[in-house]
Design an enzyme around this catalytic site. Sequence first.
Site, PDB file in Angstrom:
ATOM      1  N   THR A 334       0.816  -1.219   0.000  1.00  6.49           N
ATOM      2  CA  THR A 334       0.000   0.000   0.000  1.00  6.49           C
ATOM      3  C   THR A 334       0.853   1.273   0.000  1.00  6.49           C
ATOM      4  O   THR A 334       2.062   1.229   0.185  1.00  6.49           O
ATOM      5  CB  THR A 334      -0.931   0.010   1.228  1.00  6.49           C
ATOM      6  OG1 THR A 334      -0.156  -0.285   2.378  1.00  6.49           O
ATOM      7  CG2 THR A 334      -2.034  -1.007   1.100  1.00  6.49           C
ATOM      8  N   ASP A 335       0.150   2.414  -0.173  1.00  6.57           N
ATOM      9  CA  ASP A 335       0.851   3.707  -0.228  1.00  6.57           C
ATOM     10  C   ASP A 335       0.867   4.385   1.134  1.00  6.57           C
ATOM     11  O   ASP A 335       0.928   5.610   1.220  1.00  6.57           O
ATOM     12  CB  ASP A 335       0.152   4.635  -1.223  1.00  6.57           C
ATOM     13  CG  ASP A 335      -0.022   3.991  -2.576  1.00  6.57           C
ATOM     14  OD1 ASP A 335       0.953   3.463  -3.088  1.00  6.57           O
ATOM     15  OD2 ASP A 335      -1.151   3.999  -3.101  1.00  6.57           O
ATOM     16  N   SER A 360       1.345   8.559   5.005  1.00  6.16           N
ATOM     17  CA  SER A 360       0.704   8.542   3.694  1.00  6.16           C
ATOM     18  C   SER A 360       1.785   8.917   2.696  1.00  6.16           C
ATOM     19  O   SER A 360       2.293  10.031   2.716  1.00  6.16           O
ATOM     20  CB  SER A 360      -0.442   9.546   3.656  1.00  6.16           C
ATOM     21  OG  SER A 360      -0.937   9.624   2.346  1.00  6.16           O
ATOM     22  N   ARG A 361       2.148   7.942   1.830  1.00  4.14           N
ATOM     23  CA  ARG A 361       3.313   8.164   0.965  1.00  4.14           C
ATOM     24  C   ARG A 361       3.009   9.059  -0.227  1.00  4.14           C
ATOM     25  O   ARG A 361       3.890   9.687  -0.770  1.00  4.14           O
ATOM     26  CB  ARG A 361       3.867   6.822   0.492  1.00  4.14           C
ATOM     27  CG  ARG A 361       4.432   6.023   1.642  1.00  4.14           C
ATOM     28  CD  ARG A 361       5.235   4.824   1.198  1.00  4.14           C
ATOM     29  NE  ARG A 361       5.471   3.993   2.359  1.00  4.14           N
ATOM     30  CZ  ARG A 361       4.807   2.890   2.648  1.00  4.14           C
ATOM     31  NH1 ARG A 361       3.869   2.455   1.826  1.00  4.14           N
ATOM     32  NH2 ARG A 361       5.067   2.204   3.727  1.00  4.14           N
ATOM     33  N   VAL A 362       1.754   9.079  -0.672  1.00  6.37           N
ATOM     34  CA  VAL A 362       1.445   9.887  -1.860  1.00  6.37           C
ATOM     35  C   VAL A 362       0.413  10.976  -1.581  1.00  6.37           C
ATOM     36  O   VAL A 362       0.213  11.864  -2.403  1.00  6.37           O
ATOM     37  CB  VAL A 362       0.948   9.002  -3.032  1.00  6.37           C
ATOM     38  CG1 VAL A 362       2.059   8.136  -3.558  1.00  6.37           C
ATOM     39  CG2 VAL A 362      -0.244   8.171  -2.621  1.00  6.37           C
TER      40      VAL A 362
END
Lengths: 501, 183
Positions: A334-335, A360-362
């Site tokens: 997941t992101d 939250s990476r994006v």
Amino acid sequence: MEVKSSDLISLFEKALSKVSEEDLMQIGFVIQVGDNFCKIHGLKNAVYGELVDFDGGNKGIIMDLGRDYVSVFLIRSQIPVAELEVVKRTGSAFKAPVGMKLLGRVINAIGQPIDNLGELEYQEMRPIEVSIPGIIERTPINQSLETGTLAIDALIPIGKGQRELIIGNRETGKTAIALDTIIHQKGKNVYCIYVSIGQRQANLARIVRMLEENGALEYSIIISAESGEATLDRYIAPYVGCTIAEFLRDQNHDVLIIYDDLSNHAVAYREMSLLMRRPPGREAYPGDVFYLHSRLLERAGRLASGGSITALPIAQIQGDDLTAYIPTNLISITDGQIFLDTKLFNSGIRPAINVELSVSRVGGSAQTSAIKKMSRQLRLELAQYQELLAFSQFGTELDVISQKRLKRGAIAYELLKQKQHDTYSFVEQTIMLFLLKYNFLDNLPLHEVNNFSTQFASYVKSVYQELYNKILTTQDISDDEIKMLKDIAKEFTSLFNIPKA
Amino acid sequence: MNNNEIQLIIAHKYAKAFVNVFKDKIDLKDIEKLQSMQSYLEENRNLFVYFKLTVIDKSVKKEAFDKLLALFELSNIYSDLTYLLIKDNRVQLIIYVIKEIIKVYKDYNNIMEFNILTSDKLSQNNLDYIKEFLKYKTNKKIIIKEQIDKSLIAGLKIYSDELEWQHSIRNDLNMLKNTKYIN
């Protein structure tokens, strides 16, 4: 009396010799029956994932191809399969019904309605396993998907097309966050799909009722594979949900899909793999359990042609152990993840989001500028608070700056507390974060922080509609608007009557 | 209701209808032949794989059944029944249907079947005496099937689906063995 069965068999074989080889390859017969599972001899040209028909009325999906037999999992657990029962190939994969009229319905994993609202009206049947869109077809995630939960939207923002894992022990509010997100999508042109995997029927009934009461069922579809259903149902349910989501995405709609939860999904797949005698690996899961979830979650994303699928998979862990097999797999697929902490939950911080372990990476690039401006320092403040809090427990006398930081942190945590089903729009969130950033909450008793901020947001919304709508349309907050908000905050502070503790 | 129960109900309906239509043409000899055919089919269940195959023509399946009926010397009325089952895609019910025909026929004709296990072969006089005894007890026509079982040591065992009499040395010894205190 001596009767030779070979005489009769030779009669049949003579008849069979006239049948073409191709037709014979479409047929097999059951040689072993297990729990919702059987092995079939024949079906020479069978394909992995193919749907097969049993003479007794059942259906199954081929899940393993052996040298002399194929392993089939049964779709209907109520219809028994007998040894030597004849099985026919269908030549197609398992398909799920899709269509706009599925909205507001509750269906099971094989696409049958279970809500007593009559027949399901669908537009087409789509195979549940499809190739995923490539890089060229996708577009970067830069649109925010509001969850309505202040802690998430401010600190772990989610973008349309993102895959954000919700992870935590049991009873920490994982499903509550997912459901609040669904409820918050009302009027935002986002269709929601909730896939319930291996849960109790009573739980599902409660969820359906809750969505209905909040007017969220009309733009949602619920797919249920309860714990009592066949293993195959629990295995295919998320793929069925994703297929429906893809249909809606292809109509250029934004879709939010919740898989509740993928730990149960992995357990169902483990059950199937062990029945098929596949070699067990770590925690007895088969070697391809990573692929099981990666091929599901890779189907989420935002397409250049329009439409997106945002996936919120849920994973349950035990003893806050994030390093178990399935959670680590899901974290890497997941992101980002929202980690719900039992300790925070028990200490009354709800939603019990552990900010340090959540990421939250994006989503950062998708966050609205207004919230981004207001929440810039928040994560740092919370981290400093946690650090100092541990330190202060030793009874050490702290300097003024540290004491101030501790107070700010406590206020911030108080602000992030939110009741279930009470979601905030991004403008309300911006206004609430503004209060924290510009120290308007510093002189309030802690128990009044939440009350003050929500009332202030409603005050701005009702009295200063122009300002509220401007932030709403521009999704940004200018220096002039901040100045104006400061004046309003001063005005409101004098109006706000603080009751005696 | 599970699938097996449903199949039994369907088989019972076929059997009842069949006995109703052909009750004058069925006799006790037919019942014995049907019993043999039933046990034959139970032993050779693999035949049903072929009977159920849709790629095999129905006429071939009928021919196979006719061959089977001829071997058991059963009349044409049974051929019609088997063909009906083939036509209705319910050929797998044939064993249940035969079982039910036997049951329904016995009910219609007030017949009760008893098995007699003895250590030695009984004389005709003894058999007649037992038959009279059972007739008196059940008020039904009695069919007796005799079997030798040396393990009884001496005496006999009479049983049906509903009743049982045990008068053998083996049984007495077993009872004695199971008694808690022996002086």
